[in-house]
Design a protein around this motif. Structure first.
Motif, short mmCIF file in Angstrom:
data_model
loop_
_atom_site.label_atom_id
_atom_site.label_comp_id
_atom_site.label_asym_id
_atom_site.label_seq_id
_atom_site.Cartn_x
_atom_site.Cartn_y
_atom_site.Cartn_z
N LEU A 86 0.30 -1.17 0.00
CA LEU A 86 0.21 -0.09 -0.22
C LEU A 86 0.73 1.03 0.13
O LEU A 86 0.46 2.38 -0.87
CB LEU A 86 -1.22 -0.37 0.94
N ALA A 87 1.71 1.13 1.13
CA ALA A 87 2.79 2.33 0.49
C ALA A 87 3.57 2.22 -0.25
O ALA A 87 3.93 3.18 -1.50
CB ALA A 87 3.79 2.14 2.02
N LEU B 42 0.93 1.83 7.43
CA LEU B 42 0.40 1.07 6.78
C LEU B 42 1.70 -0.46 6.28
O LEU B 42 1.42 -1.23 5.52
CB LEU B 42 1.11 1.43 5.17
N SER B 43 2.03 -0.48 7.09
CA SER B 43 3.61 -1.56 7.24
C SER B 43 3.51 -2.94 6.86
O SER B 43 4.00 -3.31 6.67
CB SER B 43 5.05 -0.82 7.90
N PRO B 44 2.29 -3.62 8.11
CA PRO B 44 1.87 -4.31 7.42
C PRO B 44 1.35 -5.35 6.41
O PRO B 44 0.95 -6.29 6.50
CB PRO B 44 1.24 -4.85 8.28
N ALA B 45 1.00 -3.96 5.55
CA ALA B 45 0.12 -4.35 4.55
C ALA B 45 1.50 -5.17 3.48
O ALA B 45 1.39 -4.54 2.00
CB ALA B 45 -0.04 -3.38 3.47
N ARG C 274 -12.44 -3.12 -3.27
CA ARG C 274 -11.26 -2.90 -4.58
C ARG C 274 -9.63 -2.13 -4.79
O ARG C 274 -8.88 -2.51 -5.56
CB ARG C 274 -12.37 -2.99 -5.21
N VAL C 275 -10.27 -1.25 -4.03
CA VAL C 275 -9.38 0.12 -3.76
C VAL C 275 -7.38 -0.42 -4.11
O VAL C 275 -6.83 -0.75 -4.45
CB VAL C 275 -9.85 1.05 -3.08
N ALA C 276 -8.22 -1.45 -2.77
CA ALA C 276 -6.95 -2.44 -1.35
C ALA C 276 -6.56 -3.43 -2.49
O ALA C 276 -4.70 -3.41 -2.53
CB ALA C 276 -7.59 -2.10 -0.05
#
Length: 461
Positions: A23-24, A63-66, A223-225
Motif C-alpha cells: 500500500l505504501a 501501512l507497514s503490515p500490508a 476493490r481499491v486496496a
C-alpha cells in the motif's frame, strides 16, 4: 530472497516509494484509483471521502503490515504452481489487512480534515472484524488519531467467536470500553448483516450527533486496496507475461479480492503496460457455493447442484459433476464459517470475467481437504506458510480450501488451457497463532438494541 530484498533490488515505474508495504509502495496509484469511487450522497448513511492522508512517516508505519510474497510451489501435472501470500500480518494472518488499512486511512483523513469523530461499524464473519480492529489499533499507536476520535464496533456470529483476537483494544480498559466486541447468539451467521442494518436504522433514529457512524460495506472499500495484488504481480510475478495464461485461484465468499486484482490489471492497461488477461478459479464450500453455481449455470438455483447418495460407510458420494465434491460427510456442509454469503451481488461481474477470459469454479468438502491435508502441507513448505501438523489445530481453512480446490481442478481436467496457477493465500491460522479475546470482554447479544445501548453508553437500572 525476501520480499524486502526483492523490492529494494528492483526498480519499477509503478512503485513511487521504496517500502515493503504494498500500500505504501504503490500509494499514489492507490490514492488516484480510490478517487474514482467517491461515495454518492444517498441519505442512507455516512461514508467519508475516498481521500487518503499524505504519506508521511506515521502513515508509512501505519501501512507497514500490508506486505506480500510470491513463492514457487513446484508443478502439478506439468502446471507450475505459485503462492501469492497476502496473509503476512501476524496480527490478522488474512488479506483483510489491506482493505482495513485503507478504510481506516480514509477515516483518519476525514478526522484530520473535519475534526469529526468516527465510529466504524462492521458486521463480519470474523476476519474483517479482526483486521479492522487491528487497523484502528495501528492508527492509535502510530499517533494518527486519539482514542475518542476513532473507534470500531464489530458484530460477529457466535460460530466464529474463536477467531476473535486480543489486542490493545481489549487489553486496555479504556480502549475496551470505546471499542466493544459483539457476538450475535442464536442466529445463523448471515444474520449479522440484517442485525447490522437494524443497528444502523436505530442509530439514525436516535438523533446522536456525537460522532459519525460508518457502516463500511461497499465493494469499492475492498476493490481499491486489492489492486495492489496485480501491481505487485506485474512487478514480480506473471502478470506481465502476456503469452502466459495464468489462472488465479482464491477461496471466495463474494470474490472481492479477485475483483480487486482484475481492477488492478485494467489499471495497468490504462497506464500503457502489456498485461496478460487473467483466468480465475473460484473455490467454495457446499454451504455457500452460490458463486460457483452462477459461474457454471448463470443462476444461484440449488437444483443445479448434483445429488448425493450415501455409501454404506456413511460418506455421501456423487460422480455427476467434477466441479463438486466427489466425497463429503454432508452435502450441505459448512467447512469454514467465514464464507457465509448467499447470492452475492458480485457474482454477475465475476462470472462475466470467467466467461470472457477463462477459468471455472470448484466446490470442496472437509473430507477432501482432510484427504489432501498432508499434500497441502508439503506444497506449502516451499513458502513461509506453515500449516499445523494436526489439522484439528487449524481455525482458518481458506488457504487449505484454495489449495485443495486447485489440486482437484487439475486432477479432474477443469483447467485445460492453463499455463500456470497462482494461488491467493488469503488466510490461514491455527489456535497456536494468537490469544483469543477473553469471554468476559465479549458482549453477547440477540439483536440490535443492546448494541446501540452499549455504543451510546446507555445503562439500564
Amino acid at each position: 530472497m525476501s520480499v524486502n530484498d526483492r523490492i529494494a533490488a528492483t526498480s519499477s515505474a509503478l512503485a513511487t516509494h521504496d517500502h515493503a508495504s504494498l500500500l505504501a509502495r504503490y500509494y499514489p496509484l492507490v490514492a488516484e484509483f480510490a478517487s474514482r469511487y467517491e461515495p454518492k450522497s444517498t441519505g442512507e448513511g455516512f461514508e467519508p471521502s475516498m481521500r487518503l492522508p499524505e504519506l508521511d512517516a506515521k502513515v508509512a508505519e501505519f501501512l507497514s503490515p500490508a506486505t506480500a510474497g510470491l513463492y514457487d510451489l513446484g508443478e502439478r501435472r506439468g502446471l507450475p504452481l505459485r503462492l501469492l501470500d497476502l496473509r503476512q500480518n501476524p496480527h490478522t494472518q488474512t488479506t483483510k489487512t489491506f482493505a482495513s488499512l485503507i478504510i481506516v486511512a480514509r477515516a483518519v483523513r476525514h478526522i484530520q480534515d473535519t475534526g469529526e469523530p468516527i465510529v466504524l461499524f462492521s458486521p463480519s464473519s470474523g476476519n474483517k472484524a479482526v483486521a479492522l480492529r487491528d487497523a484502528v489499533a495501528r492508527a492509535l499507536t502510530a499517533g494518527l488519531v486519539r482514542p475518542e476520535q476513532l473507534r470500531v464496533v464489530t458484530l460477529t456470529p457466535a460460530q466464529t467467536t474463536g477467531k476473535l483476537r486480543g489486542s490493545i483494544l481489549t487489553e486496555d480498559p479504556e480502549l475496551r470500553a470505546l471499542n466493544p466486541v459483539f457476538v450475535l447468539d442464536d442466529a445463523p451467521p448471515e444474520a449479522v448483516k440484517q442485525v447490522g442494518q437494524e443497528f444502523k436504522r436505530l442509530f439514525a433514529a436516535s438523533g446522536c450527533e456525537d460522532f459519525r457512524l460508518w457502516h463500511s460495506l461497499r465493494l469499492e472499500n475492498y476493490r481499491v486496496a486489492d489492486i495492489v495484488r496485480a501491481l505487485y504481480d506485474y512487478d514480480f510475478g506473471q502478470a506481465g507475461h502476456t503469452g502466459v495464461r495464468t489462472v488465479h485461484a482464491h477461496a471466495v465468499s463474494s470474490a472481492f479480492g479477485l475483483l480487486g486484482y482484475n481492477s488492478g490489471v485494467e489499471l495497468l492497461k490504462e497506464l500503457g503496460h502489456e498485461v496478460a488477461d487473467p483466468s480465475y478459479l473460484l473455490v467454495q464450500h457446499q454451504a455457500t457455493c452460490d458463486m460457483v453455481l452462477h459461474t457454471l449455470h448463470g443462476t444461484f438455483d440449488r437444483k443445479n447442484a448434483p445429488e448425493y447418495a450415501k455409501d454404506p460407510d456413511g460418506v455421501w458420494v456423487q460422480d455427476a459433476s467434477a466441479h463438486f465434491p466427489q466425497r463429503t460427510w454432508s452435502p450441505l456442509e459448512t467447512l469454514e464459517h467465514t464464507f457465509y454469503t448467499h447470492e452475492p451481488t458480485t457474482a454477475t461481474e465475476m462470472s462475466g470475467l470467467i466467461s470472457a477470459n477463462g477459468g471455472t469454479g470448484v466446490v470442496v468438502s472437509l473430507l477432501e481437504c482432510m484427504e489432501r491435508y498432508a499434500e497441502c502441507r508439503e506444497l506449502l513448505r516451499k513458502s513461509p506458510v506453515l500449516l499445523p501438523e494436526d489439522p484439528r489445530r487449524l481455525t482458518e481453512w481458506s488457504l487449505v480450501m484454495a489449495v485443495t480446490g486447485v489440486l482437484n481442478a487439475i486432477d479432474r481436467g477443469l483447467l485445460p488451457d492453463a499455463d500456470g496457477i497462482t494461488i491467493h493465500a488469503s488466510g490461514t491460522y491455527g489456535v497456536d497463532d494468537y490469544e483469543p479475546v477473553p469471554e468476559e470482554w465479549i458482549h453477547h447479544v440477540t439483536g440490535a438494541g443492546p448494541v446501540l445501548d452499549t455504543v451510546l453508553g446507555r445503562t439500564h437500572s
